[in-house]
Design a protein around this motif. Structure first.
Motif, PDB file in Angstrom:
ATOM      1  N   GLU A   1     -71.882  18.497 -29.437  1.00  8.23           N
ATOM      2  CA  GLU A   1     -71.424  18.173 -30.788  1.00  8.23           C
ATOM      3  C   GLU A   1     -71.242  16.659 -30.951  1.00  8.23           C
ATOM      4  OE1 GLU A   1     -68.159  19.901 -33.960  1.00  8.23           O
ATOM      5  OE2 GLU A   1     -67.816  20.219 -31.831  1.00  8.23           O
ATOM      6  N   LEU A   2     -70.714  16.005 -29.932  1.00  7.87           N
ATOM      7  CA  LEU A   2     -70.561  14.551 -29.964  1.00  7.87           C
ATOM      8  C   LEU A   2     -71.922  13.866 -30.075  1.00  7.87           C
ATOM      9  CD1 LEU A   2     -68.736  12.058 -29.754  1.00  7.87           C
ATOM     10  CD2 LEU A   2     -68.932  12.250 -27.256  1.00  7.87           C
ATOM     11  N   TYR A   3     -72.905  14.379 -29.366  1.00  8.33           N
ATOM     12  CA  TYR A   3     -74.269  13.848 -29.452  1.00  8.33           C
ATOM     13  C   TYR A   3     -74.786  13.947 -30.891  1.00  8.33           C
ATOM     14  CZ  TYR A   3     -79.288  13.387 -28.571  1.00  8.33           C
ATOM     15  OH  TYR A   3     -80.605  13.005 -28.605  1.00  8.33           O
ATOM     16  N   ALA A   4     -74.547  15.086 -31.534  1.00  6.28           N
ATOM     17  CA  ALA A   4     -74.966  15.269 -32.928  1.00  6.28           C
ATOM     18  C   ALA A   4     -74.253  14.282 -33.844  1.00  6.28           C
ATOM     19  CB  ALA A   4     -74.710  16.704 -33.377  1.00  6.28           C
ATOM     20  N   VAL A   5     -72.978  14.037 -33.589  1.00 10.67           N
ATOM     21  CA  VAL A   5     -72.228  13.067 -34.399  1.00 10.67           C
ATOM     22  C   VAL A   5     -72.810  11.671 -34.216  1.00 10.67           C
ATOM     23  CG1 VAL A   5     -69.981  11.903 -34.611  1.00 10.67           C
ATOM     24  CG2 VAL A   5     -70.098  14.395 -34.544  1.00 10.67           C
TER      25      VAL A   5
ATOM     26  N   LEU B   1     -75.871  10.969 -33.509  1.00 11.35           N
ATOM     27  CA  LEU B   1     -77.181  10.946 -34.169  1.00 11.35           C
ATOM     28  C   LEU B   1     -77.071  10.918 -35.690  1.00 11.35           C
ATOM     29  CD1 LEU B   1     -79.254  13.554 -32.106  1.00 11.35           C
ATOM     30  CD2 LEU B   1     -79.517  11.064 -32.114  1.00 11.35           C
ATOM     31  N   HIS B   2     -76.128  11.705 -36.244  1.00  9.66           N
ATOM     32  CA  HIS B   2     -76.118  11.939 -37.682  1.00  9.66           C
ATOM     33  C   HIS B   2     -74.835  11.534 -38.394  1.00  9.66           C
ATOM     34  CE1 HIS B   2     -79.733  14.226 -36.889  1.00  9.66           C
ATOM     35  NE2 HIS B   2     -79.071  14.995 -36.053  1.00  9.66           N
ATOM     36  N   GLY B   3     -73.817  11.148 -37.667  1.00  7.23           N
ATOM     37  CA  GLY B   3     -72.545  10.818 -38.282  1.00  7.23           C
ATOM     38  C   GLY B   3     -71.619  12.031 -38.310  1.00  7.23           C
ATOM     39  N   VAL B   4     -70.396  11.809 -38.739  1.00  8.91           N
ATOM     40  CA  VAL B   4     -69.383  12.860 -38.778  1.00  8.91           C
ATOM     41  C   VAL B   4     -69.598  13.715 -40.014  1.00  8.91           C
ATOM     42  CG1 VAL B   4     -66.913  13.349 -38.848  1.00  8.91           C
ATOM     43  CG2 VAL B   4     -67.754  11.373 -37.567  1.00  8.91           C
ATOM     44  N   PRO B   5     -69.882  15.023 -39.826  1.00  5.89           N
ATOM     45  CA  PRO B   5     -70.155  15.865 -40.988  1.00  5.89           C
ATOM     46  C   PRO B   5     -68.907  16.307 -41.758  1.00  5.89           C
ATOM     47  CG  PRO B   5     -70.399  17.125 -38.973  1.00  5.89           C
ATOM     48  CD  PRO B   5     -70.092  15.720 -38.575  1.00  5.89           C
ATOM     49  N   SER B   6     -67.775  16.459 -41.071  1.00  7.23           N
ATOM     50  CA  SER B   6     -66.586  16.982 -41.761  1.00  7.23           C
ATOM     51  C   SER B   6     -65.344  16.804 -40.903  1.00  7.23           C
ATOM     52  CB  SER B   6     -66.762  18.474 -42.060  1.00  7.23           C
ATOM     53  OG  SER B   6     -66.779  19.204 -40.847  1.00  7.23           O
ATOM     54  N   VAL B   7     -64.197  17.050 -41.519  1.00  7.11           N
ATOM     55  CA  VAL B   7     -62.925  17.054 -40.793  1.00  7.11           C
ATOM     56  C   VAL B   7     -62.938  18.186 -39.765  1.00  7.11           C
ATOM     57  CG1 VAL B   7     -60.431  17.375 -41.021  1.00  7.11           C
ATOM     58  CG2 VAL B   7     -61.670  15.994 -42.688  1.00  7.11           C
TER      59      VAL B   7
END
Length: 130
Positions: free
Chosen positions: A86-90, A92-98
């Motif tokens: 999940e951190l890798y996705a963040v 790559l793409h930024g923070v999607p939500s709280v």
């Protein structure tokens, strides 16, 4: 007192995993207001079911929480590995939500602390540990 705190912390983790997992199974990607193909929805429900399963295993561990060193080790490793993904996705793409930030906290901070606390309680509960 430490054992009770571990039981409460384990119950919280179990309820989070169960709640999110069962909602994901029931609602699919719509749980996150997402859209996707049938394949994406099926995969999301599969992963949600696995999350709920981890919650059930943690829930079953509560009465004798000090006995399950290996179980806690495996579950927290799986949760932490998911958190790293999940951190890798963040990254790559930024923070999607709280909610995603809550997931990162639970995966990368809470789960390792839960693992450490379980090790401590298990060590203190071992015969001759006093």
């Amino acid at each position: 007192m430490e054992r009770l705190f571990l039981q409460i912390a384990t119950a919280f983790s179990a309820l989070v995993l169960l709640g999110l997992g069962l909602c994901g199974v029931a609602l699919g990607v719509q749980f996150l207001h997402g859209v996707g193909t049938i394949t994406v929805d099926n995969y999301f429900r599969l992963l949600s079911g696995m999350m709920a399963g981890m919650g059930f295993v943690l829930l079953a561990s509560i009465p004798h929480v000090e006995r399950y060193r290996e179980r806690f080790g495996i579950l927290t490793f799986m949760i932490m590995l998911g958190g790293l993904a999940e951190l890798y996705a963040v990254l790559l793409h930024g923070v999607p939500s709280v909610g995603a930030m809550f997931g990162l906290f639970m995966s990368l901070i809470y789960a390792p602390l839960l693992w450490l606390l379980q090790r401590h309680v298990a060590r203190r509960a071992a015969p001759g540990a006093h």
